[in-house]
Each structure stands twice: as C-alpha cells, then as structure tokens.
Design a protein around this motif. Structure first.
Motif, PDB file in Angstrom:
ATOM      1  N   GLN A 231      40.842  -2.504  46.488  1.00 53.78           N
ATOM      2  CA  GLN A 231      41.962  -2.430  47.634  1.00 53.78           C
ATOM      3  C   GLN A 231      41.622  -3.882  48.384  1.00 53.78           C
ATOM      4  N   ASN A 232      42.972  -3.897  48.902  1.00 57.93           N
ATOM      5  CA  ASN A 232      43.167  -4.993  50.227  1.00 57.93           C
ATOM      6  C   ASN A 232      42.268  -6.301  49.595  1.00 57.93           C
ATOM      7  N   ASN A 233      42.712  -6.657  48.312  1.00 57.69           N
ATOM      8  CA  ASN A 233      42.171  -7.989  47.940  1.00 57.69           C
ATOM      9  C   ASN A 233      43.374  -9.040  47.691  1.00 57.69           C
ATOM     10  N   ALA A 234      43.112 -10.404  47.947  1.00 53.11           N
ATOM     11  CA  ALA A 234      44.124 -11.339  47.735  1.00 53.11           C
ATOM     12  C   ALA A 234      43.955 -11.837  46.381  1.00 53.11           C
ATOM     13  N   PHE A 235      44.916 -12.030  45.489  1.00 52.43           N
ATOM     14  CA  PHE A 235      44.890 -12.933  44.249  1.00 52.43           C
ATOM     15  C   PHE A 235      45.844 -13.800  44.272  1.00 52.43           C
ATOM     16  N   TYR A 236      45.360 -15.227  44.047  1.00 51.80           N
ATOM     17  CA  TYR A 236      46.191 -16.088  44.193  1.00 51.80           C
ATOM     18  C   TYR A 236      45.668 -17.509  43.641  1.00 51.80           C
TER      19      TYR A 236
END
Length: 250
Positions: A231-236
């Motif tokens: 949860q609440n991870n940033a993928f970029y």
C-alpha cells in the motif's frame, strides 16, 4: 562497521558487513546487538546473517544503522548482496535524516538465478527494513529467482518468511543499469503453512525497473505467498521507456 553487543565480545570493528555478520554467526557477539556502519563497504561475498539458535548464533534483536552517508556495495553474480538466512527481529534503519543514509547496491547485471540485493530465506521473519535504498541491476527473467528484493523459500518444514516490513525505502537501479524486477516473491508451495505471509511493502518508491525486450516487474508475488499488504507505494520511471512487442511491463 562497529558492533556493540550485550553478550560475548562487547565491541569490535569490521571492514565489511559480511565480517560483522560472520562474527555474529560465530557467537562472538550475542544478546542485543547493534551494528553501526561508519564507512562505505565493498562486499566480495554475500553478507548472510543466520537465525539465532543456529550453531553458536545467539541474539534477541539485531539493529543496523548508519553514521553518516554509507553505501554497502558489491558486484555479485547469482548471489544476494545481503541475506537474512532465517534471521528474525532484525531492524535495518537507514534513518535518511540528519546526514544519515544507507544504500545497499548490487551492481551486477547478471541474468543468473539468485542475483539480488536483499534476500529473505529459511523463515526470516519479523524484520524491518526502513528508510533504505535497495538498488540493483539484475536482468533475471520474469520467472527466474532474483531482483532487488527477493523473498525466497521456507526452511524445511518451516513457516515461511513472515511478518516482514519494508517501509519508506527506495527500490531502483544501481547506476544507469536498470533491473528487470524490483521485488520478487517465490515461496515454498508444499503446504499453506509454509507460505510467505503477512509481509508489508508500504510507502516505498519503486522506480526504473525496465528491460525493453522482456517482462519488467515492480512487485511480483508468485506462488507460495499469501496475505501481503502492499500500500501507498509510488511506481514510476524517470525517463521514457519503449517496450518491445510481446514484452509486458507490470
């Protein structure tokens, strides 16, 4: 790194994280153990920490923190840079404040199975990885074991690698060479009791995992795993990427 313990040899200094782990495994330091990394280390073999109760290894908790900006690096083909081999109650806190930071980086670009930066295996449980950068460049295929972080199998008849928490970490490439997989979990499938369970990946930055001609994966949870919290991870990606026809980006 400096090792301070409440039992055995109270304090000693080692030039690598592997050296510190080897001393703990040998029972040199026992009880409540604190490892402070005060300078960069170059690991030429896996820094593997055994479970308390294995041979002479005996500790209640083990904490690793940096003093200053520290990089633990190596170029290990087919191997993890750091391995929690049944180890429980370990906290690795990079702090990421006040000039303190901790980077783990395996610069190998190998596609050989097992190439990884941090590996959990043989029921490594109740560990916390906080505020660290976990970097790698492995090009292992989508179903081949490896990646920046690799959750592996249970001990024989064991309960799996459970209740581990990876939080507020940066999981990305070692330099310009991008990894094919940021997080990979592939556990024991003999019975549900052996599954890796109740692991958490939260508030992490997971970035620049990419291979143009093969499947690229941010977090891939395969068989032998259950009840994860992601949860609440940033993928970029930090640059445009072009995938070859037939290759997927997950």
């Amino acid at each position: 790194g400096n090792v301070v313990a409440t039992g055995g040899t109270a304090m000693a200094s080692y030039t690598t994280l592997k050296g510190a782990f080897d001393a703990v495994n040998a029972g040199t330091h026992t009880g409540t153990i604190n490892i402070t990394l005060t300078a960069n280390t170059t690991e030429t073999a896996t820094a593997s920490l055994n479970a308390s109760g294995t041979g002479a290894t005996f500790y209640g908790t083990l904490t690793i923190m940096p003093s200053g900006a520290v990089v633990v690096s190596g170029a290990l083909d087919g191997l993890p840079l750091v391995e929690l081999n049944g180890a429980d109650n370990v906290t690795i806190n990079g702090l990421d404040s006040g000039g303190n930071s901790l980077i783990f980086t395996n610069t190998s670009t190998s596609a050989t199975t097992g190439t990884s930066t941090l590996k959990f295996v043989n029921d490594a449980s109740s560990n916390n990885i906080l505020n660290c950068s976990i970097l790698g460049s492995t090009t292992v295929a989508s179903t081949t074991n490896g990646g920046n972080i690799w959750f592996s199998t249970a001990a024989s008849g064991g309960n799996g690698n459970d209740n581990n928490n990876i939080q507020l970490c940066k999981i990305g490439p070692a330099g310009a060479n991008l990894p094919s997989k940021a997080v990979w979990a592939n556990g024991t499938t003999t019975a549900t009791a052996n599954f890796n369970s109740n692991n958490t990946i939260a508030q992490c930055q997971i970035f620049d995992y990419f291979q143009a001609a093969q499947i690229s994966r941010g977090i891939a949870i395969s068989t032998g795993n259950t009840d994860w919290v992601i949860q609440n991870n940033a993928f970029y990606q930090t640059a445009p990427r072009t995938q070859t026809t037939g290759a997927d980006h997950d």
